[in-house]
Structures are given as structure tokens and as C-alpha cells.
Design a protein around this motif. Structure first.
Motif, PDB file in Angstrom:
ATOM      1  N   THR A 139       1.121  -1.183   0.051  1.00 40.84           N
ATOM      2  CA  THR A 139      -0.361  -0.050   0.141  1.00 40.84           C
ATOM      3  C   THR A 139       0.661   1.172   0.184  1.00 40.84           C
ATOM      4  OG1 THR A 139      -0.157   0.100   2.701  1.00 40.84           O
ATOM      5  CG2 THR A 139      -1.935  -1.408   0.957  1.00 40.84           C
ATOM      6  N   GLN A 140       0.336   2.706  -0.183  1.00 42.53           N
ATOM      7  CA  GLN A 140       1.040   3.321  -0.621  1.00 42.53           C
ATOM      8  C   GLN A 140      -0.017   4.577   0.726  1.00 42.53           C
ATOM      9  OE1 GLN A 140       3.394   4.075  -2.981  1.00 42.53           O
ATOM     10  NE2 GLN A 140       3.451   6.339  -2.637  1.00 42.53           N
ATOM     11  N   GLN A 141       0.509   5.610   1.238  1.00 38.57           N
ATOM     12  CA  GLN A 141       0.275   6.143   2.300  1.00 38.57           C
ATOM     13  C   GLN A 141       0.887   7.700   1.986  1.00 38.57           C
ATOM     14  OE1 GLN A 141       0.804   5.238   6.261  1.00 38.57           O
ATOM     15  NE2 GLN A 141      -0.369   7.460   6.965  1.00 38.57           N
ATOM     16  N   ASP A 142       0.106   8.391   1.751  1.00 36.95           N
ATOM     17  CA  ASP A 142       0.403  10.217   1.890  1.00 36.95           C
ATOM     18  C   ASP A 142       0.137  10.638   3.119  1.00 36.95           C
ATOM     19  OD1 ASP A 142       1.156   9.260  -0.710  1.00 36.95           O
ATOM     20  OD2 ASP A 142      -0.607  11.132  -1.465  1.00 36.95           O
ATOM     21  N   ILE A 143       1.326  11.899   4.057  1.00 35.83           N
ATOM     22  CA  ILE A 143       0.536  12.382   5.495  1.00 35.83           C
ATOM     23  C   ILE A 143       1.529  13.554   4.827  1.00 35.83           C
ATOM     24  CG2 ILE A 143       1.337  10.003   6.322  1.00 35.83           C
ATOM     25  CD1 ILE A 143       3.970  11.482   7.250  1.00 35.83           C
ATOM     26  N   ALA A 144       1.202  14.675   5.370  1.00 35.55           N
ATOM     27  CA  ALA A 144       1.439  16.660   5.472  1.00 35.55           C
ATOM     28  C   ALA A 144       2.547  16.209   6.147  1.00 35.55           C
ATOM     29  CB  ALA A 144       0.145  16.729   5.301  1.00 35.55           C
ATOM     30  N   TYR A 145       2.910  17.720   5.907  1.00 34.00           N
ATOM     31  CA  TYR A 145       4.050  17.963   6.873  1.00 34.00           C
ATOM     32  C   TYR A 145       3.385  19.866   6.609  1.00 34.00           C
ATOM     33  CZ  TYR A 145       7.140  18.770   2.739  1.00 34.00           C
ATOM     34  OH  TYR A 145       7.548  19.987   2.091  1.00 34.00           O
ATOM     35  N   ASP A 146       3.879  20.557   8.190  1.00 38.94           N
ATOM     36  CA  ASP A 146       4.357  22.280   8.018  1.00 38.94           C
ATOM     37  C   ASP A 146       5.490  22.463   7.987  1.00 38.94           C
ATOM     38  OD1 ASP A 146       1.341  22.536   8.475  1.00 38.94           O
ATOM     39  OD2 ASP A 146       1.396  21.339  10.461  1.00 38.94           O
ATOM     40  N   THR A 147       6.585  20.842   8.547  1.00 37.49           N
ATOM     41  CA  THR A 147       7.979  21.088   8.644  1.00 37.49           C
ATOM     42  C   THR A 147       8.422  19.743   8.118  1.00 37.49           C
ATOM     43  OG1 THR A 147       7.478  22.964  10.518  1.00 37.49           O
ATOM     44  CG2 THR A 147       9.969  22.104  10.153  1.00 37.49           C
ATOM     45  N   LEU A 148       9.048  20.325   6.877  1.00 40.56           N
ATOM     46  CA  LEU A 148       9.951  18.632   6.901  1.00 40.56           C
ATOM     47  C   LEU A 148      11.535  18.787   7.684  1.00 40.56           C
ATOM     48  CD1 LEU A 148      10.017  15.532   5.146  1.00 40.56           C
ATOM     49  CD2 LEU A 148      11.102  16.970   3.016  1.00 40.56           C
ATOM     50  N   ILE A 149      12.258  17.057   8.056  1.00 42.88           N
ATOM     51  CA  ILE A 149      13.415  17.327   8.580  1.00 42.88           C
ATOM     52  C   ILE A 149      13.769  15.987   7.382  1.00 42.88           C
ATOM     53  CG2 ILE A 149      15.523  16.978  10.029  1.00 42.88           C
ATOM     54  CD1 ILE A 149      13.257  18.398  12.078  1.00 42.88           C
ATOM     55  N   TYR A 150      14.668  16.426   6.546  1.00 44.32           N
ATOM     56  CA  TYR A 150      15.197  15.558   5.576  1.00 44.32           C
ATOM     57  C   TYR A 150      16.484  15.412   5.615  1.00 44.32           C
ATOM     58  CZ  TYR A 150      16.625  14.009   0.856  1.00 44.32           C
ATOM     59  OH  TYR A 150      16.550  12.738  -0.515  1.00 44.32           O
ATOM     60  N   ALA A 151      15.911  13.573   6.255  1.00 43.04           N
ATOM     61  CA  ALA A 151      17.540  13.303   6.938  1.00 43.04           C
ATOM     62  C   ALA A 151      17.775  11.691   6.424  1.00 43.04           C
ATOM     63  CB  ALA A 151      17.756  12.467   8.818  1.00 43.04           C
ATOM     64  N   ALA A 152      17.722  11.473   5.049  1.00 42.86           N
ATOM     65  CA  ALA A 152      17.566  10.530   4.473  1.00 42.86           C
ATOM     66  C   ALA A 152      19.326   9.839   4.064  1.00 42.86           C
ATOM     67  CB  ALA A 152      16.496  10.591   3.103  1.00 42.86           C
ATOM     68  N   GLY A 153      20.024  10.575   4.587  1.00 47.24           N
ATOM     69  CA  GLY A 153      21.076   9.480   4.638  1.00 47.24           C
ATOM     70  C   GLY A 153      22.026   9.566   3.228  1.00 47.24           C
ATOM     71  N   SER A 154      23.147   8.338   2.599  1.00 44.50           N
ATOM     72  CA  SER A 154      23.204   8.251   1.556  1.00 44.50           C
ATOM     73  C   SER A 154      23.353   7.123   1.743  1.00 44.50           C
ATOM     74  CB  SER A 154      24.860   9.006   1.581  1.00 44.50           C
ATOM     75  OG  SER A 154      25.223   8.430   2.730  1.00 44.50           O
ATOM     76  N   VAL A 155      23.827   6.323   0.295  1.00 43.98           N
ATOM     77  CA  VAL A 155      24.363   5.331  -0.131  1.00 43.98           C
ATOM     78  C   VAL A 155      25.706   5.074  -0.523  1.00 43.98           C
ATOM     79  CG1 VAL A 155      21.639   3.976   0.269  1.00 43.98           C
ATOM     80  CG2 VAL A 155      23.123   5.246  -1.887  1.00 43.98           C
ATOM     81  N   ILE A 156      26.526   3.970  -0.430  1.00 45.08           N
ATOM     82  CA  ILE A 156      27.539   4.086  -1.855  1.00 45.08           C
ATOM     83  C   ILE A 156      27.425   3.844  -2.672  1.00 45.08           C
ATOM     84  CG2 ILE A 156      29.088   2.887  -2.103  1.00 45.08           C
ATOM     85  CD1 ILE A 156      29.557   2.397   1.151  1.00 45.08           C
TER      86      ILE A 156
END
Ligand SMILES: Cc1cc2nc3c(=O)[nH]c(=O)nc-3n(C[C@H](O)[C@H](O)[C@H](O)COP(=O)(O)OP(=O)(O)OC[C@H]3O[C@@H](n4cnc5c(N)ncnc54)[C@H](O)[C@@H]3O)c2cc1C
Length: 396
Positions: A93-110
Motif C-alpha cells: 500500500t501507498q500512504q500520503d502524509i502531510a507536514y508543516d515542516t520536513l526534516i530531511y535526514a535520508a542519509g546516503s548510500v555507497i
């Protein structure tokens, strides 16, 4: 009726978990932390896992327990900064969630895209690849097989030495485009060279990789160096999601942020850890590291809280102190550095260096646990004070 402000934190690594804990204690927002797994991956120990050690597992639920943080175990597939929506894949399933402020901390990969053949023929220090390679190594070592570790940065050095210590039967070569340990002091580099030699690791420098093949490594000069297995450690690359969302990113794909860690194109987005890079005019430069991800996570949380409560945002004020490299379990190198990460000639080596590194690794988790119990206890190593003209004013 106005709703409580919604902060979504994307990524539950060093930056994201610290940010979530730190912000939760301010009690100014509804917080949702989205992470692809329900455990906290200690990336800084993945080379140990490669050598068959089993680092302690930490469930995110446990690290965050008692805090008012809604946790979603799923993969963010995209986000829409105009509609302020994050789309998450949760199984089928797919879910959408709303934000007022986003903290983007998705890191990195090799980064596997820079050299042809890496994806198909090399292992990497990503959790799934580490599990596969760790299963193969005991037999390879028994057969005295050959392993090429590609990349002479800190990750390559740590992996090569860890494996050499665990599997003396493996014939390990460390191959790098430049010189091994380039960011270290003369003494630090000399110690690395001596340690590689003592472990019997062959060092090939000034040699670029043209391609990785099933039977070995093709160098840029056209020589085929035969190998039974290759481990690619050639640099980190951030998640492609920010670029796809139309947020201003640098050439690598990191969100460009001001000194308060807000995106220069979308001020309701903060970026922390490997996913963010300071705008050149800030004069702040952070390498992708756990050592910078945690301070950035703390500052992103403090400033997101300040933004929501109309307080002034604080600029990142950070000083590097050490680079710490494990060389197996019995040796290590603690390289003292200046505030800007340039090396000093002062180093600590040997078993003392190994202990220092182990303590730093343990501290990363201790700091998270302490932040949960004693809010605000994580202290950012202070150094450079940012230029006041670039400090973003809080939004009304
Ligand atoms: C073998 C190795 C050794 C290292 N040693 C050191 C060291 O000694 N010192 C040091 O300072 N640094 C070290 N590093 C680098 C360090 O691990 C990283 O810089 C650090 O992990 C960055 O932290 P982060 O929070 O930004 O991102 P990460 O730790 O990468 O965390 C990001 C999180 O976001 C999640 N995520 C990403 N995309 C999505 C998505 N689309 N949906 C949902 N979740 C998502 C990931 O699953 C992950 O949990 C090492 C790295 C490796 C690989």
C-alpha cells in the motif's frame, strides 16, 4: 480550530533519530519519523559486520520509547514540497502524509554508479550486501582467495584491515585512485601504511578503476587484476528524492541549506546529516560522516522547534575534533584535527587508538539514549560562528 504543527522526519539514522528525540522533548509539534527499517542501522560498524561480528541491534521503537513520536516503517517514494506531502510505500500500500515542516535526514548510500560493473560484480558496505558478503568470506578465506578492496579512503582502510585481522588467509589488496588516507597527517598516513603492511595487505595507489568485472578489476590503464571478490567503497551518494522533488540540491544531490539548516529554496524543509550541504557562502563545510550527522540532527531539531514557536533560529556552530579509524579490533588511529578538519601531527595509535574508536562508536548510541532520558543533553562540539547576515528570520 488550528492543528498542532506537524513535523515529518524522513530517515531514522544518526541525524534523524537524534532530531526526533530532541524535538519531541520540546513538545511543540506532532512528530512522525519515517524509516525504511524498524531497526537503527549502525552504519559505522558495517565493516565489523562484514567480518562476521554481530553488532548489537537497536529497535527504533526502543530508542524512541516513551516519546511522543509516531513511527512509520516504510519507504518514502517521493515528496511534494508544494503540497507538503510525503508518499510512503508500506508493503503493497501507498500512504500520503502531510507536514508543516520536513526534516530531511535520508542519509546516503555507497555510490555504485561511478564505475561500470560495480552494481553487478562488487559487494558494497550496504546492509544487504554486507550480509551476502559476510556469508561468502569464510570459505573464500579457507581457499586463500583474493579480495580487492576498491577505495583508499577511511571506509576502505577500515574494511581492509578488519577483514585482514579476521581472515589472515585472505589475499587482500587495497587499490585506490590517489594515495591511501589522503586527509590524514604525515604521521597518520605512515601509521596506516605500516599497519597495512603488517597485515600483509597489498597496497596499489595512483590507480583508477575503469570497470569491475566478474573476474576482477580493469584499471584505467587497461590492466586486468584478477580477483575472486571485490568490495567497492568509492564514496557516498545521497538519496535522489530531494532532486526529484525540485528542492535545490548540489551536484551530488544534497539539499543546499543555510546556516540554520533550512533549505535555501524551501524554508519549511531542514536537511541534516549526509542529505544536506551548506551553501558555499556560509563558509561551512561538513563531510558526510556520523561525526557531522549527529550535530546537524541536533541543530535541525532545535531550529525546527524555534521556527514553530517564533524564536530566533541559531546558526550551525561546529568544530571538528578528531578523525578516528579502526584498524581491526586491536589497533586504531585517532587523528587530531583542527576545527576545519585539517589534520594536526598529533595522533594516538595501537590499542589505545582501538579503544578510543570503540568508545566513540559506543558513544553514538549512548548519546541517543541519553537524549531520550535527559532532553538537550547532546552537546554540539562548538567552533566556527556563522555569518550573522545569513541567519534566516523565523516565519510569522
Ligand atoms: C562502513 C562505514 C564506516 C563508517 N565509519 C564512520 C566513522 O567512523 N565516523 C563517521 O563519522 N562516519 C562514518 N561513516 C559514515 C556515516 O555512517 C554516515 O555519514 C552517517 O551514517 C550519516 O548519518 P545520516 O543520519 O545522515 O544517514 P544514515 O545513517 O544513512 O541514515 C539514513 C536513514 O534514512 C533511511 N532512509 C533513506 N532513504 C529512505 C527512504 N526513501 N524512505 C525511508 N527511509 C529512508 C535509511 O534507511 C537510514 O536509516 C561510516 C560509513 C560506513 C558505511
Amino acid at each position: 480550530m488550528s492543528h498542532k504543527q506537524r513535523v515529518v522526519i524522513m530517515g531514522g539514522g544518526y541525524a534523524g533519530v537524534l532530531a526526533a528525540l530532541r524535538l519531541a522533548s520540546q513538545q511543540v509539534a506532532e512528530i512522525t519519523l519515517i524509516n525504511a527499517r524498524d531497526t537503527f542501522v549502525q552504519r559505522i560498524r558495517l565493516h565489523q559486520q562484514l567480518a562476521g561480528q554481530i553488532p548489537r541491534q537497536y529497535a527504533l521503537a526502543k530508542l524512541l520509547r516513551g516519546k511522543n513520536i509516531h513511527r512509520i516503517c516504510g519507504t518514502v517514494t517521493q515528496f511534494n514540497p508544494q503540497q507538503k506531502l510525503v508518499s510512503i510505500q508500506l508493503g503493497e500500500t501507498q500512504q500520503d502524509i502531510a507536514y508543516d515542516t520536513l526534516i530531511y535526514a535520508a542519509g546516503s548510500v555507497i555510490n555504485q554508479a561511478v564505475v561500470p560493473g560495480v552494481r553487478d560484480h562488487a559487494f558494497t558496505l550496504e546492509a544487504a550486501s554486507v550480509t551476502q558478503m559476510a556469508a561468502r568470506l569464510p570459505q573464500l578465506a579457507q581457499q586463500r582467495g583474493t579480495l580487492f578492496v576498491l577505495g583508499g579512503g577511511l571506509t576502505g582502510i577500515e574494511a581492509a584491515t578488519e577483514l585482514a585481522e579476521t581472515y589472515p588467509g585472505l589475499q587482500i589488496t587495497l587499490l585506490t585512485r590517489g594515495m591511501v588516507g589522503e586527509g590524514l597527517s604525515n604521521k597518520g598516513r605512515a601509521y596506516i601504511r605500516q599497519t597495512l603492511a603488517e597485515f600483509g595487505i597489498t597496497l596499489i595507489e595512483q590507480t583508477g578503476v575503469q570497470a569491475v568485472q566478474a573476474n576482477g578489476v580493469l584499471t584505467e590503464t587497461g590492466h586486468l587484476l584478477e580477483a575472486d571478490a571485490c568490495l567497492w567503497t568509492g564514496g557516498f551518494i545521497p538519496s535522489p528524492l530531494a532532486r526529484a522533488a525540485g528542492v535545490l540540491v548540489n551536484a551530488q544531490g544534497q539539499i543546499i541549506i543555510d546556516e540554520t539548516l533550512r533549505s535555501v529554496s524551501h524554508p519549511d524543509i531542514f536537511a541534516a546529516g549526509d542529505a544536506g550541504a551548506f551553501a558555499p557562502e556560509t563558509g561551512l563545510k561538513m563531510r558526510m560522516a556520523c561525526a557531522t550527522a549527529m550535530p546537524m540532527g541536533a541543530v535541525a531539531a532545535d531550529n525546527a522547534g524555534a521556527l514553530l514557536t517564533g524564536k530566533p533560529l541559531q546558526p550551525m556552530n561546529f568544530a571538528y575534533m578528531v578523525q578516528c579509524i579502526s584498524l581491526g579490533r586491536r589497533r586504531g588511529l585517532l587523528q587530531f584535527v583542527n576545527a576545519d578538519d585539517t589534520p594536526q601531527e598529533k595522533i594516538i595509535t595501537g590499542y589505545a587508538g582501538a579503544i578510543a574508536k570503540e568508545m566513540i562508536c559506543q558513544y553514538t548510541v549512548v548519546a541517543l539514549r541519553l537524549e531520550r532520558l535527559l532532553p538537550g543533553s547532546y552537546i554540539v562540539p562548538k567552533g566556527k560562528v556563522a555569518h550573522p547576515a545569513l541567519i534566516t528570520q523565523p516565519q510569522a
